[in-house]
Design an enzyme around this catalytic site. Sequence first.
Site, PDB file in Angstrom:
ATOM      1  N   SER A 175     -13.912  -3.594   1.679  1.00  0.00           N
ATOM      2  CA  SER A 175     -14.746  -2.772   0.528  1.00  0.00           C
ATOM      3  C   SER A 175     -16.250  -3.123   0.847  1.00  0.00           C
ATOM      4  O   SER A 175     -17.058  -3.355   0.297  1.00  0.00           O
ATOM      5  CB  SER A 175     -14.738  -3.517  -0.745  1.00  0.00           C
ATOM      6  OG  SER A 175     -15.220  -2.543  -1.663  1.00  0.00           O
ATOM      7  N   PRO A 176     -16.660  -2.761   2.265  1.00  0.00           N
ATOM      8  CA  PRO A 176     -17.730  -2.820   2.611  1.00  0.00           C
ATOM      9  C   PRO A 176     -18.971  -2.045   2.154  1.00  0.00           C
ATOM     10  O   PRO A 176     -20.068  -2.384   2.189  1.00  0.00           O
ATOM     11  CB  PRO A 176     -17.694  -2.507   4.386  1.00  0.00           C
ATOM     12  CG  PRO A 176     -16.373  -1.797   4.420  1.00  0.00           C
ATOM     13  CD  PRO A 176     -15.752  -2.349   3.384  1.00  0.00           C
ATOM     14  N   LEU A 177     -18.463  -1.085   1.506  1.00  0.00           N
ATOM     15  CA  LEU A 177     -19.373  -0.017   0.965  1.00  0.00           C
ATOM     16  C   LEU A 177     -19.149  -0.126  -0.570  1.00  0.00           C
ATOM     17  O   LEU A 177     -19.737   0.568  -1.274  1.00  0.00           O
ATOM     18  CB  LEU A 177     -19.120   1.412   1.110  1.00  0.00           C
ATOM     19  CG  LEU A 177     -19.018   1.894   2.781  1.00  0.00           C
ATOM     20  CD1 LEU A 177     -18.715   3.249   2.911  1.00  0.00           C
ATOM     21  CD2 LEU A 177     -20.514   1.360   3.319  1.00  0.00           C
ATOM     22  N   GLY A 189     -17.757   2.805  -2.289  1.00  0.00           N
ATOM     23  CA  GLY A 189     -18.539   4.010  -1.960  1.00  0.00           C
ATOM     24  C   GLY A 189     -19.832   4.106  -2.621  1.00  0.00           C
ATOM     25  O   GLY A 189     -20.735   4.929  -2.513  1.00  0.00           O
ATOM     26  N   TYR A 203       0.862  -1.212   0.032  1.00  0.00           N
ATOM     27  CA  TYR A 203       0.104   0.104   0.021  1.00  0.00           C
ATOM     28  C   TYR A 203       0.880   1.302  -0.046  1.00  0.00           C
ATOM     29  O   TYR A 203       2.000   1.514   0.540  1.00  0.00           O
ATOM     30  CB  TYR A 203      -0.907   0.164   1.235  1.00  0.00           C
ATOM     31  CG  TYR A 203      -2.175  -1.027   1.218  1.00  0.00           C
ATOM     32  CD1 TYR A 203      -2.315  -1.654   0.102  1.00  0.00           C
ATOM     33  CD2 TYR A 203      -2.759  -1.222   2.567  1.00  0.00           C
ATOM     34  CE1 TYR A 203      -3.401  -2.539   0.151  1.00  0.00           C
ATOM     35  CE2 TYR A 203      -3.843  -2.022   2.623  1.00  0.00           C
ATOM     36  CZ  TYR A 203      -4.094  -2.897   1.316  1.00  0.00           C
ATOM     37  OH  TYR A 203      -5.043  -3.709   1.562  1.00  0.00           O
ATOM     38  N   GLY A 246     -24.349   6.372  -0.287  1.00  0.00           N
ATOM     39  CA  GLY A 246     -25.204   7.122  -0.638  1.00  0.00           C
ATOM     40  C   GLY A 246     -24.600   7.988  -1.828  1.00  0.00           C
ATOM     41  O   GLY A 246     -24.712   9.220  -2.111  1.00  0.00           O
TER      42      GLY A 246
END
Length: 325
Positions: A209-211, A214, A53, A218
């Site tokens: 990557s729980p969202l 992005g 990273y 929202g």
Amino acid sequence: MRRTRLGRAGLSVSRLCVGTMNFGWQIPETESHAVLDRATEMGIDFVDTANMYGDEGGGLTETIIGNWFAASGRRDRTVLATKVYAPMGDGPNDRGLSARNIVASCEASLRRLRTEWIDVYQMHHVDRETSWEEVWQAMETLTLQGKIRYAGSSNFAGWHLARAQAVADRRNFLGVVSEQCKYNLLTRHVELEVLPAASELGIGILPYSPLHFGALSGALRKEREGAGGRSVLHAPERVEPHRAAISRYEELCTDIGLDPVTVALAWLLSRPGVTAPVIGPRSAGQLDLAVAAVETELDAATLQALDAIFPPVGNGGPGPEAWAW
């Protein structure tokens, strides 16, 4: 902050884990340290990183975290996880899970992180060219030397977990205690075999990557408002194929009075076997909605509505019933 054990290990961790892939890439060192400071204040003591990273050659993110440890004195209060596998040099032995690379990469990570030990040393991917006997020999060596405490995996299939653990058992070694996999409302493939295997073997699940980059944060609202952010940046790739479902999702979140970030994380926290979602904040303020998820319990009607919007793979649940009778 609520806590749990990491799989079958005795290690206690917070129900959220700070993912640091943005450190040195999306945000500079000062803001990265602010995220870690705020996370600590909120009771999040689990930090995940990887040797690759931060920059093109890798290593920058670990260096940023190491500098934070040196400045804050919080190493002893932090559960630290990093990873090995990705290329870190031009040489043929500067990658993969050979004993040589595992040991050399661990030594390099320790130097960058400015610590004497790594709590969870994770294999970032399966190495199909290296035997499990060799992998565990290297992990055992590092454990005996006190340089790592536990071994984890990332991006493994269910049968990889089973095979790895079988060899570890033969060697009387603890083996894998955690699996970090891509898992969210839009990506539920791991429910077929990875989650059942992990549950059977006592392996804690760390969803990354729980969202969905992005898309579940929202994204459509931000798009209408002209707001920046990762969800808008990845809109054509991550949002557009799921626009209808995401629209229904955001409407549901509005109806129940919760932010989409909180709902997505609360759903993951409700899933059996999930230890801690790996969140990737780009500012200290983004932690607030994530922490709210730990105290949010979604009712049965909401969980049913989420399944209707984001159906599981096949018939749902584990294989073979997910695709057979």
